[in-house]
Design a protein around this motif. Structure first.
Motif: not given
Lengths: 492, 97
Positions: B32-33, B9-10, B5, B13, B35-37, B29, B25, B3, B39-41
């Motif tokens: 972080d996002m 988009t930041i 970002i 959001v 990496k998390m997305l 962000a 920051e 992903n 993983y969420i995928d």
């Protein structure tokens, strides 16, 4: 025996028999807190004056025969996300640093009706977001077994306070493991009840569909007794469930003959520390020798629980935390240009990094264009995870595994890699998605002397089976793993 | 697929989240996002066709009661928590020009 080594129920008996007065008991615990709190940092607020006033009032009610329950006069600490009227309730956040609620949470009211004396509010990860209690605005809590290690989180203050002997028992909350994981790291017993069992009225919300309040204590009898006191059907919480049974202490039976225990293979695979694995296996063997029928099985979908959880919990958090805007309560920034700038600056200065991270993720997954792909996908995954547990509980009375893949990590080692920290919740998080009850019971220590917790998982509304298994284990092992921390460093 | 970002988009959001992030920051962000997305995928490995989204584990119904006032006038206690108050009200910056 020192008073701080007694369980809550044992202390309640001594108070009932007039071997000790409520005021004396509170004073003893205050002395203990004063001696070790600077090392442990379990509390955000210690209310000595208030506790002594409550103690006098409760003693009068006991003497008048109005309070006769097992917890009458016993001191307790409450996690700082549970509102108490007129008492500082911060969620360990700067944004609520001066907030004094105008009402008391139902769980705390239930404890007060049982004669509890509230000595203070315990430290936690900010808004319960974290697994170490290091995201607290008021500094980290230390693990009383080894002050260089974290107590776990987010109810780290509550678990540390109990195992340090600062209070006989405490309340915590559990959204993804926040009672069970710190209970495991601190070597105490903690229960997350079935969703809807304890009213969430007055619990400052993180993930509303996942949050549950539960007891943290030295042994299983205490936890069952406390749960019996705090569980209630409450019309002020629309998700509160009217249960058929509230008599959890009836399950304190030393008997697992014929009980079917399922061991999920997926909970013993890659990533599980060898010492933790060995301790859990040994504990399961204890139950097997007591007559339980143990069988391994494939639970399935285990690796999907964490991603689904972080979508759902972050989404709910982003919505729940909208209320903190610098208008009605809490922190407001000094200088601002108009209303929206005031909102943004107050929130940005008031929230810590982990809270902001989750609000951002939650806002993203709920935003137009991503809602279906992330939020609804996670809710569909949740349905599949629940179905997997339904299949398992058609065969087993309880499921047993570790509460966490490791023992408590060292302070300062977890926050730099959030994803890695999230993976530590792998065994606890799916229960919140499926609404299931779970508990952690101490079953040993690793080579560093850090506690290891066994997680017992029940089907919805089957806390009693879980409590019976835990109690039987405790009887068989003579409570050898349920000792409070020596706190010897201070005296050495 | 990894992903990515974007700055836009930041920014967007941040507006939704009512957060004002500093330059550093925002960069964090984004990372972080992403990496998390990623993983969420992993959820996309699951076939969820035909599965109803489950918002609550138990059936949730509206809970009705008679609309009877049970609490007293708590405005003083409520206002006591306000960062700023004026004339028995919460004080906010001017919102209408």
């Amino acid at each position: 025996m020192d008073i701080f080594q007694l369980t809550a129920v044992e202390l309640g008996q001594k108070i009932k028999k007039k071997e000790i007065s409520v005021v004396e008991a509170v004073q003893k615990f205050m002395e203990r807190i004063e001696a070790i709190e600077q090392d442990v940092n379990s509390f955000v607020t210690i209310d000595k004056e208030g506790a002594l006033a409550q103690a006098e009032a409760v003693q009068k009610q006991i003497d008048a025969g109005e309070l006769t329950g097992p917890l009458a006069g016993v001191p307790v600490a409450v996690k700082d996300n549970l509102c108490i009227e007129g008492q500082l309730t911060t969620c360990s956040s700067k944004i609520l640093g001066n907030f004094k609620p105008t009402f008391t949470s139902e769980a705390v009211l239930n404890l007060q009706r049982a004669g509890a004396v509230i000595v203070g509010k315990t430290n936690m990860d900010e808004f319960a977001m974290g697994s170490t209690t290091e995201t607290s605005y008021f500094g980290p809590t230390k693990n009383p077994h080894n002050l260089a290690h974290v107590p776990g989180g987010s109810s780290g203050g509550s678990c540390a306070a109990v195992v340090a002997g600062e209070v006989p028992y405490a309340l915590g909350s559990d959204t993804g493991g926040s009672i069970r994981q710190p209970s495991s790291f601190c070597g105490v017993v903690g229960i997350k009840p079935t969703y809807g069992t304890v009213s969430r009225y007055g619990l400052i919300a993180y993930g509303s569909s996942l949050d549950q309040i539960g007891p943290i204590a030295k042994d299983v009898t205490d936890c069952a007794t406390i749960l019996e006191a705090i569980a209630s059907h409450d019309e002020k919480d629309s998700t509160s469930v009217l249960r058929e049974d509230y008599d959890f202490t009836a399950a304190l039976k030393d008997d697992v003959k014929g009980m079917k225990i399922g061991i999920p293979k997926d909970y013993f695979g890659e990533g599980l520390d060898a010492e933790v694995k060995a301790a859990i296996q040994k504990a399961v063997e204890v139950l097997e020798r007591k007559g339980a029928i143990v069988e391994t099985f494939d639970l399935g979908l285990v690796k999907y629980a964490i991603p689904a959880y972080y979508v759902i919990a972050s989404a709910e958090a982003s919505s729940n935390l909208e209320r903190f805007d610098g208008v009605k309560y809490g922190y407001r920034t000094e200088e601002y240009d108009g209303l929206h700038n005031m909102y943004k600056k107050s929130r940005s200065e008031g929230f810590g990094a982990e809270v902001k991270r989750r609000i951002m993720l939650g806002s993203f997954v709920l935003s137009s264009g991503y809602y279906d792909a992330y939020y609804l996908k996670a809710l569909r995954t949740k349905a599949l995870i629940k179905a997997e547990f339904d299949k398992a509980f058609a065969k087993y009375d309880v499921i047993i595994g570790p509460a966490a893949p490791t023992t408590a990590p060292e302070l300062g080692k977890s926050l730099s890699d959030p994803l890695k920290m999230y993976l530590g919740d792998i065994y606890t998080i799916s229960l919140n998605l499926a609404g299931l009850p779970g508990m952690s019971v101490p079953v040993g220590t690793d080579s560093k002397g850090l506690p290891i917790g066994m997680q017992i998982i029940g089907d919805c509304f089957q806390e009693k089976k879980m409590i019976r298994a835990a109690y039987t284990y405790e009887c068989a092992t003579n409570k050898e793993h349920e000792t409070i921390a020596a706190m010897s460093r201070k005296e050495a | 697929m990894a992903n990515v970002i974007s700055d836009e988009t930041i920014e967007y959001v941040g507006i939704l989240a009512k957060l004002e992030l500093s330059g550093a920051e925002k960069e964090n962000a984004k990372q972080d996002m992403e990496k998390m997305l990623d993983y969420i995928d992993t959820l996309n490995e699951l076939d969820t066709a035909g599965i109803e989204p489950m918002s609550h584990v138990f059936p949730v119904n509206n809970v009705f009661r008679e609309d009877v006032v049970t609490n007293g006038d708590g405005h003083e206690a409520a206002l006591a928590n306000a960062p700023k108050q004026k004339n028995n009200s919460f004080e906010v910056p001017k919102t209408i020009g």
